[in-house]
Write a protein that holds these residues in place. Structure first.
Motif, PDB file in Angstrom:
ATOM      1  N   MET A 126       0.810  -1.186   0.000  1.00  0.00           N
ATOM      2  CA  MET A 126       0.000   0.000   0.000  1.00  0.00           C
ATOM      3  C   MET A 126       0.853   1.249   0.000  1.00  0.00           C
ATOM      4  SD  MET A 126      -2.811   1.444   2.573  1.00  0.00           S
ATOM      5  CE  MET A 126      -2.339   3.116   2.925  1.00  0.00           C
ATOM      6  N   GLY A 127       1.952   1.234   0.736  1.00  0.00           N
ATOM      7  CA  GLY A 127       2.804   2.415   0.769  1.00  0.00           C
ATOM      8  C   GLY A 127       2.447   3.376   1.879  1.00  0.00           C
ATOM      9  N   THR A 128       2.781   4.628   1.648  1.00  0.00           N
ATOM     10  CA  THR A 128       2.596   5.660   2.657  1.00  0.00           C
ATOM     11  C   THR A 128       1.153   6.149   2.727  1.00  0.00           C
ATOM     12  OG1 THR A 128       3.556   7.722   3.463  1.00  0.00           O
ATOM     13  CG2 THR A 128       3.234   7.514   1.085  1.00  0.00           C
ATOM     14  N   TYR A 129       0.823   6.813   3.815  1.00  0.00           N
ATOM     15  CA  TYR A 129      -0.524   7.356   4.003  1.00  0.00           C
ATOM     16  C   TYR A 129      -0.433   8.558   4.922  1.00  0.00           C
ATOM     17  CZ  TYR A 129      -0.148   4.670   8.314  1.00  0.00           C
ATOM     18  OH  TYR A 129       0.288   4.159   9.510  1.00  0.00           O
ATOM     19  N   THR A 130      -1.504   9.325   4.989  1.00  0.00           N
ATOM     20  CA  THR A 130      -1.544  10.470   5.892  1.00  0.00           C
ATOM     21  C   THR A 130      -2.323  10.092   7.151  1.00  0.00           C
ATOM     22  OG1 THR A 130      -3.550  11.357   4.882  1.00  0.00           O
ATOM     23  CG2 THR A 130      -1.442  12.141   3.999  1.00  0.00           C
ATOM     24  N   GLY A 131      -2.040  10.792   8.234  1.00  0.00           N
ATOM     25  CA  GLY A 131      -2.698  10.519   9.506  1.00  0.00           C
ATOM     26  C   GLY A 131      -4.195  10.719   9.465  1.00  0.00           C
ATOM     27  N   ARG A 132      -4.677  11.581   8.578  1.00  0.00           N
ATOM     28  CA  ARG A 132      -6.121  11.813   8.517  1.00  0.00           C
ATOM     29  C   ARG A 132      -6.878  10.574   8.047  1.00  0.00           C
ATOM     30  NH1 ARG A 132      -5.207  15.668   3.669  1.00  0.00           N
ATOM     31  NH2 ARG A 132      -5.267  14.188   1.967  1.00  0.00           N
ATOM     32  N   ASP A 133      -6.165   9.610   7.442  1.00  0.00           N
ATOM     33  CA  ASP A 133      -6.800   8.381   6.976  1.00  0.00           C
ATOM     34  C   ASP A 133      -6.879   7.307   8.059  1.00  0.00           C
ATOM     35  OD1 ASP A 133      -7.152   9.492   4.437  1.00  0.00           O
ATOM     36  OD2 ASP A 133      -5.181   8.808   3.764  1.00  0.00           O
ATOM     37  N   VAL A 134      -6.329   7.570   9.234  1.00  0.00           N
ATOM     38  CA  VAL A 134      -6.400   6.644  10.364  1.00  0.00           C
ATOM     39  C   VAL A 134      -7.703   6.917  11.108  1.00  0.00           C
ATOM     40  CG1 VAL A 134      -5.299   5.907  12.513  1.00  0.00           C
ATOM     41  CG2 VAL A 134      -3.892   6.545  10.535  1.00  0.00           C
ATOM     42  N   ILE A 135      -8.462   5.859  11.374  1.00  0.00           N
ATOM     43  CA  ILE A 135      -9.782   5.975  12.013  1.00  0.00           C
ATOM     44  C   ILE A 135      -9.681   5.554  13.475  1.00  0.00           C
ATOM     45  CG2 ILE A 135     -12.130   5.054  12.025  1.00  0.00           C
ATOM     46  CD1 ILE A 135     -11.796   4.678   8.977  1.00  0.00           C
ATOM     47  N   VAL A 136     -10.319   6.327  14.352  1.00  0.00           N
ATOM     48  CA  VAL A 136     -10.390   5.997  15.775  1.00  0.00           C
ATOM     49  C   VAL A 136     -11.853   5.771  16.139  1.00  0.00           C
ATOM     50  CG1 VAL A 136      -9.944   6.793  18.128  1.00  0.00           C
ATOM     51  CG2 VAL A 136      -8.320   7.333  16.291  1.00  0.00           C
ATOM     52  N   ASN A 137     -12.145   4.577  16.650  1.00  0.00           N
ATOM     53  CA  ASN A 137     -13.494   4.224  17.099  1.00  0.00           C
ATOM     54  C   ASN A 137     -13.463   3.935  18.592  1.00  0.00           C
ATOM     55  OD1 ASN A 137     -14.536   4.248  14.438  1.00  0.00           O
ATOM     56  ND2 ASN A 137     -13.888   2.142  14.117  1.00  0.00           N
ATOM     57  N   PHE A 138     -14.619   4.104  19.236  1.00  0.00           N
ATOM     58  CA  PHE A 138     -14.735   3.780  20.655  1.00  0.00           C
ATOM     59  C   PHE A 138     -16.087   3.136  20.935  1.00  0.00           C
ATOM     60  CE2 PHE A 138     -16.915   7.778  20.418  1.00  0.00           C
ATOM     61  CZ  PHE A 138     -17.913   7.703  21.379  1.00  0.00           C
TER      62      PHE A 138
END
Length: 152
Positions: free
Chosen positions: A1-13
């Motif tokens: 996949m390679g690199t990505y930006t932090g905005r693409d990381v999802i946080v659920n609770f």
């Protein structure tokens, strides 16, 4: 996949204590986040003795702790679930024995993820005079946090 930006990381609770079965929980996205950080630390004990090889220290690990910290822009829209999360941290209910306990998922674009029970130890609201209102939080593991690598 390679690199990505932090905005693409999802946080659920999900609001639940550490004994909950995560497969039965309803996870909600903690929205409008900026920073997301997961740190894993192992405590160590010194096992060096008079016959340690080449006068070099040796160690064993004892316990692991995971710490999640994050921040975002303050929104009161139900869609972003910030108010629900904040209300639970500040005034936790009987469902978690009046403790600010949550299950968290941190999901990366490649499909890898952390999942486990946490206790939220800090919530901060910042409201500067001439800038966006923001929030930040810190949570520590409260049981087994599992990292699942991406599937090939």
């Amino acid at each position: 996949m390679g690199t990505y930006t932090g905005r693409d990381v999802i946080v659920n609770f999900a609001i639940a204590d550490e004994s909950a079965d995560p497969s039965g929980l309803t996870f909600k996205r903690l929205g409008m986040m900026r920073g997301k950080s997961m740190k894993t630390t192992w405590d160590t004990v010194d096992t060096t003795a008079d016959q340690s090889p080449d006068f070099t220290k040796t160690n064993l690990v004892t316990f692991k702790s995971c710490e999640f910290s994050g921040d975002g822009v303050s929104y009161d829209d139900d869609l972003f679930n910030q108010e629900e999360f904040k209300a639970h941290v500040i005034s936790p209910g009987a469902g978690t024995a009046n403790q600010p306990k949550v299950w968290m998922q941190v999901i990366y674009p490649n499909g890898s993820q952390y999942e486990g029970p946490f206790i939220v130890s800090e919530w901060t609201d910042d409201s500067p005079y001439a800038d966006a209102a923001t929030w930040s939080m810190t949570a520590s593991s409260n049981g087994a946090v599992v990292y699942t690598p991406p599937t090939p």
